[in-house]
Design a protein around this motif. Structure first.
Motif, PDB file in Angstrom:
ATOM      1  N   TYR A  36       0.815  -1.129  -0.035  1.00 32.58           N
ATOM      2  CA  TYR A  36      -0.082  -0.067   0.018  1.00 32.58           C
ATOM      3  C   TYR A  36       1.003   1.193   0.002  1.00 32.58           C
ATOM      4  O   TYR A  36       0.316   2.285  -0.238  1.00 32.58           O
ATOM      5  N   ASP A  37       2.150   0.990   0.162  1.00 34.60           N
ATOM      6  CA  ASP A  37       3.121   2.165   0.345  1.00 34.60           C
ATOM      7  C   ASP A  37       3.004   3.125   1.317  1.00 34.60           C
ATOM      8  O   ASP A  37       2.759   4.532   1.025  1.00 34.60           O
ATOM      9  N   ILE A  38       2.734   2.837   2.218  1.00 35.86           N
ATOM     10  CA  ILE A  38       2.574   3.504   3.528  1.00 35.86           C
ATOM     11  C   ILE A  38       3.721   4.054   4.077  1.00 35.86           C
ATOM     12  O   ILE A  38       4.535   3.381   4.508  1.00 35.86           O
ATOM     13  N   GLU A  39       3.606   5.259   4.499  1.00 32.71           N
ATOM     14  CA  GLU A  39       4.708   5.871   4.830  1.00 32.71           C
ATOM     15  C   GLU A  39       4.528   5.947   6.442  1.00 32.71           C
ATOM     16  O   GLU A  39       3.793   6.716   6.833  1.00 32.71           O
ATOM     17  N   LEU A  40       5.839   5.626   7.184  1.00 32.93           N
ATOM     18  CA  LEU A  40       5.670   5.485   8.472  1.00 32.93           C
ATOM     19  C   LEU A  40       6.559   6.526   9.125  1.00 32.93           C
ATOM     20  O   LEU A  40       7.783   6.866   8.498  1.00 32.93           O
ATOM     21  N   SER A  41       6.185   7.114  10.358  1.00 38.67           N
ATOM     22  CA  SER A  41       7.018   8.083  10.846  1.00 38.67           C
ATOM     23  C   SER A  41       8.310   7.260  11.369  1.00 38.67           C
ATOM     24  O   SER A  41       8.461   6.359  11.944  1.00 38.67           O
ATOM     25  N   PRO A  42       9.375   8.251  11.191  1.00 41.53           N
ATOM     26  CA  PRO A  42      10.793   7.544  11.714  1.00 41.53           C
ATOM     27  C   PRO A  42      10.744   7.320  13.160  1.00 41.53           C
ATOM     28  O   PRO A  42      11.676   6.832  13.757  1.00 41.53           O
ATOM     29  N   GLN A  43       9.970   8.185  14.020  1.00 38.88           N
ATOM     30  CA  GLN A  43       9.785   8.093  15.352  1.00 38.88           C
ATOM     31  C   GLN A  43       9.011   6.464  15.828  1.00 38.88           C
ATOM     32  O   GLN A  43       9.128   6.255  17.050  1.00 38.88           O
ATOM     33  N   ILE A  44       8.756   5.725  14.697  1.00 41.85           N
ATOM     34  CA  ILE A  44       7.944   4.364  15.148  1.00 41.85           C
ATOM     35  C   ILE A  44       9.312   3.346  14.735  1.00 41.85           C
ATOM     36  O   ILE A  44       9.603   3.241  13.747  1.00 41.85           O
ATOM     37  N   LYS A  45       9.837   2.843  15.858  1.00 43.39           N
ATOM     38  CA  LYS A  45      10.892   1.833  15.765  1.00 43.39           C
ATOM     39  C   LYS A  45      10.482   0.422  15.553  1.00 43.39           C
ATOM     40  O   LYS A  45       9.856  -0.379  16.164  1.00 43.39           O
ATOM     41  N   ILE A  46      10.789   0.342  14.395  1.00 39.57           N
ATOM     42  CA  ILE A  46      10.255  -1.022  13.661  1.00 39.57           C
ATOM     43  C   ILE A  46      11.292  -2.295  14.085  1.00 39.57           C
ATOM     44  O   ILE A  46      12.865  -1.935  13.743  1.00 39.57           O
ATOM     45  N   ILE A  47      11.008  -3.137  14.582  1.00 38.21           N
ATOM     46  CA  ILE A  47      11.908  -4.458  15.063  1.00 38.21           C
ATOM     47  C   ILE A  47      11.399  -5.630  14.377  1.00 38.21           C
ATOM     48  O   ILE A  47      10.157  -5.691  13.700  1.00 38.21           O
ATOM     49  N   ASN A  48      12.170  -6.406  14.005  1.00 34.48           N
ATOM     50  CA  ASN A  48      11.580  -7.974  13.562  1.00 34.48           C
ATOM     51  C   ASN A  48      10.748  -8.545  14.727  1.00 34.48           C
ATOM     52  O   ASN A  48      10.750  -8.310  16.113  1.00 34.48           O
ATOM     53  N   PRO A  49       9.947  -9.732  14.293  1.00 36.53           N
ATOM     54  CA  PRO A  49       9.201 -10.148  15.339  1.00 36.53           C
ATOM     55  C   PRO A  49      10.109 -10.957  16.442  1.00 36.53           C
ATOM     56  O   PRO A  49      11.220 -11.181  16.219  1.00 36.53           O
ATOM     57  N   VAL A  50       9.548 -10.870  17.549  1.00 36.28           N
ATOM     58  CA  VAL A  50      10.213 -10.936  18.845  1.00 36.28           C
ATOM     59  C   VAL A  50       9.613 -12.682  19.464  1.00 36.28           C
ATOM     60  O   VAL A  50       8.640 -13.078  19.334  1.00 36.28           O
ATOM     61  N   GLY A  51      10.557 -13.206  20.200  1.00 40.20           N
ATOM     62  CA  GLY A  51      10.304 -14.338  20.843  1.00 40.20           C
ATOM     63  C   GLY A  51       9.529 -13.984  22.121  1.00 40.20           C
ATOM     64  O   GLY A  51       9.409 -12.809  22.636  1.00 40.20           O
ATOM     65  N   TYR A  52       8.893 -14.994  22.952  1.00 40.20           N
ATOM     66  CA  TYR A  52       7.907 -14.570  23.985  1.00 40.20           C
ATOM     67  C   TYR A  52       8.730 -13.797  25.098  1.00 40.20           C
ATOM     68  O   TYR A  52       8.339 -12.873  25.965  1.00 40.20           O
ATOM     69  N   LEU A  53      10.165 -14.208  25.401  1.00 41.34           N
ATOM     70  CA  LEU A  53      10.927 -13.400  26.715  1.00 41.34           C
ATOM     71  C   LEU A  53      11.213 -12.064  26.212  1.00 41.34           C
ATOM     72  O   LEU A  53      10.957 -11.031  27.136  1.00 41.34           O
ATOM     73  N   GLU A  54      11.275 -11.630  24.852  1.00 43.17           N
ATOM     74  CA  GLU A  54      11.472 -10.313  24.450  1.00 43.17           C
ATOM     75  C   GLU A  54      10.004  -9.620  24.652  1.00 43.17           C
ATOM     76  O   GLU A  54      10.056  -8.502  25.043  1.00 43.17           O
ATOM     77  N   MET A  55       8.971 -10.245  24.407  1.00 43.18           N
ATOM     78  CA  MET A  55       7.947  -9.734  24.375  1.00 43.18           C
ATOM     79  C   MET A  55       7.348  -9.441  25.811  1.00 43.18           C
ATOM     80  O   MET A  55       6.818  -8.206  26.076  1.00 43.18           O
ATOM     81  N   VAL A  56       7.606 -10.230  26.653  1.00 47.34           N
ATOM     82  CA  VAL A  56       7.535 -10.039  28.345  1.00 47.34           C
ATOM     83  C   VAL A  56       8.407  -8.840  28.596  1.00 47.34           C
ATOM     84  O   VAL A  56       7.895  -7.999  29.445  1.00 47.34           O
ATOM     85  N   TRP A  57       9.662  -8.717  28.054  1.00 51.66           N
ATOM     86  CA  TRP A  57      10.249  -7.655  28.706  1.00 51.66           C
ATOM     87  C   TRP A  57       9.714  -6.042  27.823  1.00 51.66           C
ATOM     88  O   TRP A  57       9.450  -5.124  28.613  1.00 51.66           O
ATOM     89  N   LEU A  58       9.328  -6.237  26.441  1.00 52.86           N
ATOM     90  CA  LEU A  58       8.359  -4.854  25.792  1.00 52.86           C
ATOM     91  C   LEU A  58       7.486  -4.700  26.808  1.00 52.86           C
ATOM     92  O   LEU A  58       7.056  -3.429  26.989  1.00 52.86           O
ATOM     93  N   LEU A  59       6.642  -5.726  27.402  1.00 57.98           N
ATOM     94  CA  LEU A  59       5.337  -5.358  27.856  1.00 57.98           C
ATOM     95  C   LEU A  59       5.619  -4.757  29.384  1.00 57.98           C
ATOM     96  O   LEU A  59       5.051  -3.816  29.916  1.00 57.98           O
ATOM     97  N   SER A  60       6.728  -5.281  29.990  1.00 59.60           N
ATOM     98  CA  SER A  60       7.090  -4.786  31.159  1.00 59.60           C
ATOM     99  C   SER A  60       7.657  -3.167  30.986  1.00 59.60           C
ATOM    100  O   SER A  60       7.407  -2.620  32.073  1.00 59.60           O
ATOM    101  N   ASN A  61       8.378  -3.027  30.103  1.00 62.14           N
ATOM    102  CA  ASN A  61       8.893  -1.762  30.163  1.00 62.14           C
ATOM    103  C   ASN A  61       8.129  -0.688  29.118  1.00 62.14           C
ATOM    104  O   ASN A  61       8.616   0.490  29.055  1.00 62.14           O
ATOM    105  N   CYS A  62       6.758  -0.868  28.492  1.00 61.92           N
ATOM    106  CA  CYS A  62       6.136   0.112  27.821  1.00 61.92           C
ATOM    107  C   CYS A  62       5.408   0.862  28.665  1.00 61.92           C
ATOM    108  O   CYS A  62       5.186   0.648  30.058  1.00 61.92           O
ATOM    109  N   CYS A  63       4.680   2.033  28.496  1.00 59.03           N
ATOM    110  CA  CYS A  63       3.793   2.712  28.999  1.00 59.03           C
ATOM    111  C   CYS A  63       2.425   2.472  28.646  1.00 59.03           C
ATOM    112  O   CYS A  63       1.505   2.690  29.445  1.00 59.03           O
ATOM    113  N   MET A  64       2.195   1.896  27.471  1.00 56.12           N
ATOM    114  CA  MET A  64       0.869   1.481  27.089  1.00 56.12           C
ATOM    115  C   MET A  64       0.843   0.616  25.752  1.00 56.12           C
ATOM    116  O   MET A  64       2.120   0.397  25.244  1.00 56.12           O
ATOM    117  N   VAL A  65      -0.089  -0.109  25.291  1.00 50.51           N
ATOM    118  CA  VAL A  65      -0.153  -0.913  24.134  1.00 50.51           C
ATOM    119  C   VAL A  65      -1.151  -0.545  23.155  1.00 50.51           C
ATOM    120  O   VAL A  65      -2.422  -0.110  23.654  1.00 50.51           O
TER     121      VAL A  65
END
Length: 359
Positions: free
Chosen positions: A249-278
């Motif tokens: 769709y040629d969607i342009e994303l803000s450079p402030q959106i940090k794109i990372i590869n899909p993560v394993g569950y242990l990384e997801m647990v860290w992200l959930l623990s350290n974010c402010c919202m989902v």
């Protein structure tokens, strides 16, 4: 006792890991021998979407990997049904254990039921009340043909009562939520993704076909995320399907959106623990946000976890950009209560195993 566990998608790996742990503990404590045979249908086949979960979480390697993926719903379910049936005839288990609402779930339940093997459904009774969702069809049919239904919440129990399940020869058990077990067990083993340096970010996951397959919806969601990112960094583990449609769709994303590869569950647990919202369209991540005391904006029109909406920690916005931004501002300006016990005490795996042994 012999149990065949059928899994195929990421959330199922996490849930199955908990019951596998309960089986291992049972055997090591000398309470009798339970053998578990694991069938991986192959529904999630990308290494980052599948293999990493087995490696990280100590899930026993599948005894059978069927390699079925990248097909239409009918073709996928049909091939799974055929191949699972062959395994069940060979293994002759006492129980088939299925999880959630995927094609792997309904194929496993159907294959077992047609050859008179007992079926137990973990995460039973959930309803979105949207029959256009393939998952809704899968979960309703799986509930109806199962022998034991393991319900995570009061809402799930009430849904089954409303549908007349109490008049059927099906045992219904409220267990609590198996994902809470996982959150408790693995929270001490969280792994920080190398690409994410700071904390207090907005964590987003977008993958549902109802969003990715619509150019208008996906553009609206990412327009909202880009505006949120102008105020606070957004971290986005990018699902392969979503990546494909962003490029298509040629969607342009803000450079402030940090794109990372899909993560394993242990990384997801860290992200959930350290974010402010989902911000998500996932079913499971809505609950996990609550486990980690984080408010959630759900970019869907409905949710199976209605209790989270009712206590004002989860906000349904659909793909409407204005509603997403309104919910974001509501989250940053309000204090929310995450101390209500909605999902049990983290001992769901023991409850499930006890019930299987007693039936």
């Amino acid at each position: 006792m012999k149990i065949v566990t059928i899994i195929g998608a990421r959330p199922q790996f996490v849930k199955a890991a908990m019951v596998s742990k309960a089986i291992k503990d049972h055997n090591e404590e000398g309470k009798g021998k339970i053998s578990e045979i694991i069938i991986h249908t192959g529904q999630h086949f990308d290494a980052n979407m599948s293999d990493i979960f087995f490696n990280q979480m100590g899930i026993p390697k599948p005894d059978y990997d069927l390699g079925i993926n990248s097909l239409t719903h009918g073709a996928m379910t049909g091939q799974m049904l055929e191949k699972i049936e062959k395994v069940l005839i060979k293994e002759k288990p006492d129980w088939v254990l299925v999880y959630g609402d995927t094609n792997s779930t309904i194929a496993g339940a159907l294959a077992a039921k047609k050859i008179h093997i007992k079926v137990a459904h973990v995460e039973a009774g959930l309803r979105s009340f949207n029959m256009h969702m393939p998952e809704e069809v899968n979960r309703i049919l799986t509930d109806r043909i199962s022998d034991v239904l393991f319900c995570p919440t009061d809402t799930a129990m009430e849904n089954l009562t409303a549908e007349g399940f109490e008049n059927m020869h099906i045992k219904i058990v409220k267990t609590g939520d198996i994902m809470l077990d996982a959150a408790k067990v693995y929270s001490n083993y969280a792994v920080q993704p190398r690409e994410v340096l700071g904390t207090n970010f907005v964590l987003s996951t977008i993958h549902r076909a109802e969003n990715t397959d619509s150019k208008e919806k996906l553009k609206n969601i990412f327009s909202a995320l880009s505006k949120i990112a102008s105020q606070k960094q957004v971290v986005l583990p990018l699902h392969p399907r979503t990546k494909h449609y962003i490029e298509k769709y040629d969607i342009e994303l803000s450079p402030q959106i940090k794109i990372i590869n899909p993560v394993g569950y242990l990384e997801m647990v860290w992200l959930l623990s350290n974010c402010c919202m989902v911000v998500t369209d996932s079913g499971g991540v809505q609950k996990e946000a609550y486990f980690f005391k984080k408010p959630c904006i759900t970019v869907r029109e409905e949710t199976e976890w209605i209790e989270l909406v009712e206590i004002n920690v989860n906000f349904l916005t659909g793909s409407d950009e204005n509603k997403i931004l309104e919910a974001y501002h509501k989250v940053v300006t309000n204090t929310m209560n995450f101390d209500i016990n909605l999902y049990g005490n983290g001992n769901t795996r023991e409850t499930i195993l006890k019930e299987l042994l007693s039936n």
